[in-house]
Design an enzyme around this catalytic site. Sequence first.
Site, PDB file in Angstrom:
ATOM      1  N   GLU A 143       0.837  -1.216   0.000  1.00 16.37           N
ATOM      2  CA  GLU A 143       0.000   0.000   0.000  1.00 16.37           C
ATOM      3  C   GLU A 143       0.866   1.258   0.000  1.00 16.37           C
ATOM      4  O   GLU A 143       1.698   1.443   0.900  1.00 16.37           O
ATOM      5  CB  GLU A 143      -0.911  -0.013   1.239  1.00 16.37           C
ATOM      6  CG  GLU A 143      -1.894   1.151   1.256  1.00 16.37           C
ATOM      7  CD  GLU A 143      -2.857   1.111   2.441  1.00 16.37           C
ATOM      8  OE1 GLU A 143      -3.208   0.004   2.911  1.00 16.37           O
ATOM      9  OE2 GLU A 143      -3.254   2.199   2.892  1.00 16.37           O
TER      10      GLU A 143
ATOM     11  N   ASP B 288       4.741 -14.014  11.628  1.00 19.36           N
ATOM     12  CA  ASP B 288       3.367 -14.455  11.375  1.00 19.36           C
ATOM     13  C   ASP B 288       2.408 -13.313  11.708  1.00 19.36           C
ATOM     14  O   ASP B 288       1.887 -13.207  12.817  1.00 19.36           O
ATOM     15  CB  ASP B 288       3.089 -15.692  12.241  1.00 19.36           C
ATOM     16  CG  ASP B 288       1.728 -16.296  11.966  1.00 19.36           C
ATOM     17  OD1 ASP B 288       0.913 -15.646  11.277  1.00 19.36           O
ATOM     18  OD2 ASP B 288       1.466 -17.405  12.448  1.00 19.36           O
TER      19      ASP B 288
ATOM     20  N   LYS C 162      -7.058  -0.488  11.796  1.00 18.98           N
ATOM     21  CA  LYS C 162      -6.420  -0.869  10.525  1.00 18.98           C
ATOM     22  C   LYS C 162      -5.211   0.043  10.299  1.00 18.98           C
ATOM     23  O   LYS C 162      -4.155  -0.396   9.837  1.00 18.98           O
ATOM     24  CB  LYS C 162      -7.438  -0.756   9.387  1.00 18.98           C
ATOM     25  CG  LYS C 162      -7.008  -1.430   8.084  1.00 18.98           C
ATOM     26  CD  LYS C 162      -6.192  -0.548   7.175  1.00 18.98           C
ATOM     27  CE  LYS C 162      -5.847  -1.236   5.869  1.00 18.98           C
ATOM     28  NZ  LYS C 162      -5.036  -0.407   4.988  1.00 18.98           N
TER      29      LYS C 162
ATOM     30  N   HIS D  25      -1.993  11.068  -0.596  1.00 19.56           N
ATOM     31  CA  HIS D  25      -1.973   9.924  -1.516  1.00 19.56           C
ATOM     32  C   HIS D  25      -1.730  10.394  -2.946  1.00 19.56           C
ATOM     33  O   HIS D  25      -0.949   9.813  -3.676  1.00 19.56           O
ATOM     34  CB  HIS D  25      -3.319   9.185  -1.473  1.00 19.56           C
ATOM     35  CG  HIS D  25      -3.413   8.252  -0.316  1.00 19.56           C
ATOM     36  ND1 HIS D  25      -4.516   7.481  -0.046  1.00 19.56           N
ATOM     37  CD2 HIS D  25      -2.533   7.966   0.643  1.00 19.56           C
ATOM     38  CE1 HIS D  25      -4.297   6.770   1.031  1.00 19.56           C
ATOM     39  NE2 HIS D  25      -3.104   7.044   1.467  1.00 19.56           N
TER      40      HIS D  25
HETATM   41  C1  MEV Z   1      -5.689   3.362   5.360  1.00 24.30           C
HETATM   42  O1  MEV Z   1      -4.826   2.291   5.017  1.00 24.30           O
HETATM   43  C2  MEV Z   1      -5.729   3.543   6.859  1.00 24.30           C
HETATM   44  C3  MEV Z   1      -6.695   4.610   7.364  1.00 24.30           C
HETATM   45  O2  MEV Z   1      -8.006   4.354   6.904  1.00 24.30           O
HETATM   46  C4  MEV Z   1      -6.632   4.571   8.873  1.00 24.30           C
HETATM   47  C5  MEV Z   1      -7.639   5.462   9.563  1.00 24.30           C
HETATM   48  O3  MEV Z   1      -8.717   5.761   9.004  1.00 24.30           O
HETATM   49  O4  MEV Z   1      -7.362   5.828  10.727  1.00 24.30           O
HETATM   50  C6  MEV Z   1      -6.319   5.975   6.842  1.00 24.30           C
END
Ligand code: MEV
Length: 440
Positions: A93, A290, A274, A388
């Site tokens: 990513e 792992d 995430k 991005h």
């Molecule tokens: C994207 O890989 C991760 C985010 O969505 C995390 C977040 O929203 O805090 C930007």
Amino acid sequence: MSDDKVQTLKVKRSSRLSGFYRQTPESRRTRLVESRWLAPEEAEACAGLGGFDEACADAMVENVIGLHGLPLGVALNFVVNAQDRLLPMAVEEPSIIAAASYAARLCAEGGGFSVSWDEPITTAQVQLLEVPSLTAAETVLRTRAPELLAEANACMGAMCARGGGARELEVRVLDATTLVVHVHVDTRDAMGANLVNGLAERMAPRLAALTGGRVGLKILTNLADRRKVYVRTTVPASALASEGFPDGTAVRDAILEAQLFAEMDPYRAVTHNKGVMNGVDAVLVACGNDWRAVEAGAHAYAARSGVYRPLTSWKQGPAGELVGLLEMPLATSTVGGAARSHPGVQRALKLARVTSAVDLAGVAAAAGLATNLAALKALSTEGIQKGHMALHARRVAAEAGAQGELVEIVAERLARERVYRPERAREILAEEAGRKGTVR
Ligand code: MEV
């Protein structure tokens, strides 16, 4: 100068490598040599597949038909327990490595990351069904625990010699006739999955005989909540000011609101986490660990109260600074598996100066706190798309043939025009290259 001082000067390396992102992969490798993070032959070996070949792959997994590459980058600016560290990251990513490096720089202004950890305990579970008397079973297991642990250690001579071994036996009642026995094992620098799975299988018949139950599953738990890591960082509010957002305290407050959102709403907490795992997993993948086990444990831990919650917390400190904390289970390994058989993993561990499994857990968690901070800061100010698209513009510029400083110049114009087409990149490149030629 004393010998000690000379030695300290010799080994002190900075994790701040300005302009690194503008360089080519080859010149970045040279830079790592110049700044003494890698020996010349190690840097050279990073190129391409880094020495990983079909024979390694075939010995690792089944039905191999080829190799699958991922970009390997390094996150900069990390200061962990007062030491500069470079963090290898393998991830598909875009913007995760940039985000980690950016946030680590903000955290460095407050002294970096303080990391601590539990002992490296991996837990075996033995399920016992149809137990005739739970009370009698619990009593016998608790009474015989010292003897059972001694028996367990007798079959783990090598681990005990390394300072690990079975530490505690725990009994949990699951329903009117089902027990689960947990054997907590210190597995030192191993994640310990094979070791504790084997131990569970060996101990199961004896546990069944003592309790009168029938053996069910015998396997480790990935909810490694006796193997947690704790990270703390402090960012001065002034460090949060950025282009278009001159007031650092307003940025801090917006981050605190983002934290509240995650605390109030599991839908947001998942995305928040995430963002944490973006950093953690990228380090784990580079270091051949792992990550699925860590992911499973992290999310179960996030839901331990019965409600899914954020793994990090951001608060305002007494001097108005932003204080971030991350606490999560993180079972890592620096021996066996890929650490033994994958040359790229061996180099990644060396580049990160990883000294033990808990140390690896610490730096992976610091990366997670950093990527979380970067995401919250971007989301609560300009949004993540701008960053991005800036990275995307650099890629388009490079693909159009821009090199060196022209990458930035072309990317900036693409981003300003909000046009990311390769043909436009080529036109801008031709203009800018011509202009540079004229100036010269
Ligand atoms: C994207 O890989 C991760 C985010 O969505 C995390 C977040 O929203 O805090 C930007």
